[in-house]
Design a protein around this motif. Structure first.
Motif, PDB file in Angstrom:
ATOM      1  N   GLY A  69       0.931  -1.289   0.047  1.00 17.45           N
ATOM      2  CA  GLY A  69       0.052  -0.031  -0.034  1.00 17.45           C
ATOM      3  C   GLY A  69       0.759   1.272   0.017  1.00 17.45           C
ATOM      4  O   GLY A  69       1.952   1.088  -0.052  1.00 17.45           O
ATOM      5  N   ASP A  70      -0.065   2.525  -0.045  1.00 15.66           N
ATOM      6  CA  ASP A  70       0.747   3.722  -0.266  1.00 15.66           C
ATOM      7  C   ASP A  70       1.198   4.497   1.031  1.00 15.66           C
ATOM      8  O   ASP A  70       1.705   5.394   1.422  1.00 15.66           O
ATOM      9  CB  ASP A  70       0.040   4.604  -1.289  1.00 15.66           C
ATOM     10  CG  ASP A  70       0.198   4.103  -2.569  1.00 15.66           C
ATOM     11  OD1 ASP A  70       1.190   3.544  -2.969  1.00 15.66           O
ATOM     12  OD2 ASP A  70      -0.784   4.488  -3.269  1.00 15.66           O
ATOM     13  N   GLY A  71       0.537   3.744   2.254  1.00 19.06           N
ATOM     14  CA  GLY A  71       0.559   4.448   3.461  1.00 19.06           C
ATOM     15  C   GLY A  71       2.019   4.147   4.129  1.00 19.06           C
ATOM     16  O   GLY A  71       2.479   2.731   3.732  1.00 19.06           O
ATOM     17  N   LYS A  72       2.254   4.836   5.298  1.00 19.03           N
ATOM     18  CA  LYS A  72       3.475   4.453   6.009  1.00 19.03           C
ATOM     19  C   LYS A  72       3.222   3.373   6.784  1.00 19.03           C
ATOM     20  O   LYS A  72       2.136   3.168   7.256  1.00 19.03           O
ATOM     21  CB  LYS A  72       3.742   5.922   6.868  1.00 19.03           C
ATOM     22  CG  LYS A  72       4.888   5.583   7.765  1.00 19.03           C
ATOM     23  CD  LYS A  72       5.353   6.991   8.185  1.00 19.03           C
ATOM     24  CE  LYS A  72       6.577   6.861   9.050  1.00 19.03           C
ATOM     25  NZ  LYS A  72       7.550   5.971   8.562  1.00 19.03           N
ATOM     26  N   GLY A  73       4.140   2.825   7.287  1.00 21.27           N
ATOM     27  CA  GLY A  73       4.240   1.429   7.985  1.00 21.27           C
ATOM     28  C   GLY A  73       4.524   0.138   7.764  1.00 21.27           C
ATOM     29  O   GLY A  73       4.408  -0.737   8.417  1.00 21.27           O
TER      30      GLY A  73
END
Length: 189
Positions: A28-32
């Motif tokens: 995904g494109d999110g942080k973490g």
């Protein structure tokens, strides 16, 4: 925010299947994504399990926060690359490093001596065609039954997500970088 009553009984049935090595994908494109994989590595290490972390885009001499703490804890972490593609001076060399790194990671997975192997940022060399997706899928299918493999990176191929036991997609809702706040040590590294 709505206030809710805490559950008074379990919300799920306890699975009765056999425990086995899992394939876990963080995409995904999110942080973490990497952070979640490192958390799993720490959890396994804390239980006395053998863990090895490969980072496909980091240089072997990298000294980010995770390298420092993993070194202190005795968790092997290897940078296999020469940085992100936009920093590379020679993309064929970058591709060769990815192939050599995959050969090392594949051998370690197939050896079956580790409880968990983390393949951090492997989606980049897969998407660039530097590592053959079919070879990765085959190694994952043929790995010893007790070996857990965690793979991270944006845009995981559908074939990999189909094979995985657990897929988590990190979705960006808000990010400080978009507000003009630069990366900070201890947060991004």
């Amino acid at each position: 925010m709505d206030i809710e009553t805490p559950p008074s009984e379990a919300r799920y049935q306890r699975p009765d299947g056999e425990r086995r090595g899992l394939i876990l994908v963080h995409t995904g494109d999110g942080k973490g994504k990497s952070t979640a994989a490192f958390g799993l590595a720490l959890r396994a290490h804390g239980r006395g399990k053998r863990v090895h972390v490969f980072q496909f885009m980091k240089v072997p001499s990298a000294r980010f926060g995770e390298h420092r703490v993993f070194e202190q804890l005795g968790i092997p972490i290897e940078g296999l690359g020469d940085g992100f593609s936009w920093k590379s001076r020679d993309l064929e060399h970058s591709a060769q490093l990815a192939r050599e790194g995959w050969a090392r990671a594949e051998a370690l997975i197939r050896a079956g001596e580790h409880f968990m192997v983390v393949l951090d940022e492997i989606m980049y060399p897969l998407r660039y065609g530097w590592i053959a997706l079919d070879a990765v899928l085959q190694a994952l299918r043929e790995r010893p039954a007790q070996v857990h493999v965690v793979l991270t990176g944006r845009q995981a191929p559908q074939e990999l997500m189909d094979l995985a036991d657990t897929v988590t997609e990190m979705r960006m809702l808000k990010h400080h970088f978009k507000a003009g706040v630069p990366a900070q040590r201890g947060i991004e590294d």
